[in-house]
Design an enzyme around this catalytic site. Structure first.
Site, mmCIF file in Angstrom:
data_model
loop_
_atom_site.group_PDB
_atom_site.id
_atom_site.type_symbol
_atom_site.label_atom_id
_atom_site.label_comp_id
_atom_site.label_asym_id
_atom_site.label_seq_id
_atom_site.Cartn_x
_atom_site.Cartn_y
_atom_site.Cartn_z
ATOM 1 N N GLU A 217 102.406 19.712 32.180
ATOM 2 C CA GLU A 217 101.897 21.102 32.158
ATOM 3 C C GLU A 217 103.087 22.050 32.232
ATOM 4 O OE1 GLU A 217 98.794 21.942 35.085
ATOM 5 O OE2 GLU A 217 99.508 24.011 35.250
ATOM 6 N N ALA B 248 95.578 30.583 29.874
ATOM 7 C CA ALA B 248 94.591 30.908 30.909
ATOM 8 C C ALA B 248 93.575 29.789 31.133
ATOM 9 C CB ALA B 248 93.879 32.205 30.539
#
Ligand code: DQA
Length: 138
Positions: free
Chosen positions: A96, A75
């Site tokens: 990522e 998150a």
């Protein structure tokens, strides 16, 4: 020998337990063991933290020495200017990764503060995304 560090952020220590319909039922430690067997010629390390600053400290600690970082910041991806800045500050390539397809989920998951400083982004391929990121780095 290439050196790659996988960093998992908050709640990813609960893979295999948490929201299995989204994240699957395999725990990360057993998946990581299978990656080490698959890539005997890569020096693979794993780090997990639920703490934003510890993730930043780790990026600083390795980011001038190793070839690549595979980062699932959980998150924090959607909130952390500071992790985005840490990626920009170091020399190692960062990829990522997200297990789920964040673009098929809530709108707040569509924003990444990390992506523009990363070499690339992989999402929606389940745990296989980590392997794909390693392939991209080697
Ligand atoms: C996640 C997606 C994030 O939105 C979420 O907060 C996570 C996991 C993924 O791997 O799909 O914790 O990064």
């Amino acid at each position: 020998m290439k050196k790659i560090l996988i960093i998992n952020g908050p709640n990813l220590n609960l893979l295999g337990v948490r929201e299995k319909s989204i994240y699957g039922d395999q725990d990360f430690v057993s998946y990581f063991e299978s990656l080490k067997i698959k890539y005997p010629d890569v020096e693979l390390e794993y780090f997990q933290s639920n703490v934003e600053g510890f993730i930043i400290d780790k990026i600083h600690a390795v980011g001038f020495d190793i070839d690549g970082i595979v980062l699932n910041a959980g998150a924090y991806t959607h909130t952390s200017v500071a992790i985005g800045d840490a990626i920009a500050a170091v020399k190692s390539s960062v990829i990522e990764v997200h297990i789920s397809n964040v673009y098929a989920r809530e709108e707040f998951r569509h924003k990444s503060y990390l992506a523009k400083n990363c070499k690339g982004v992989l999402c929606g391929f389940g745990l296989d995304g980590y392997r794909l990121a390693i392939e991209a780095l080697i």
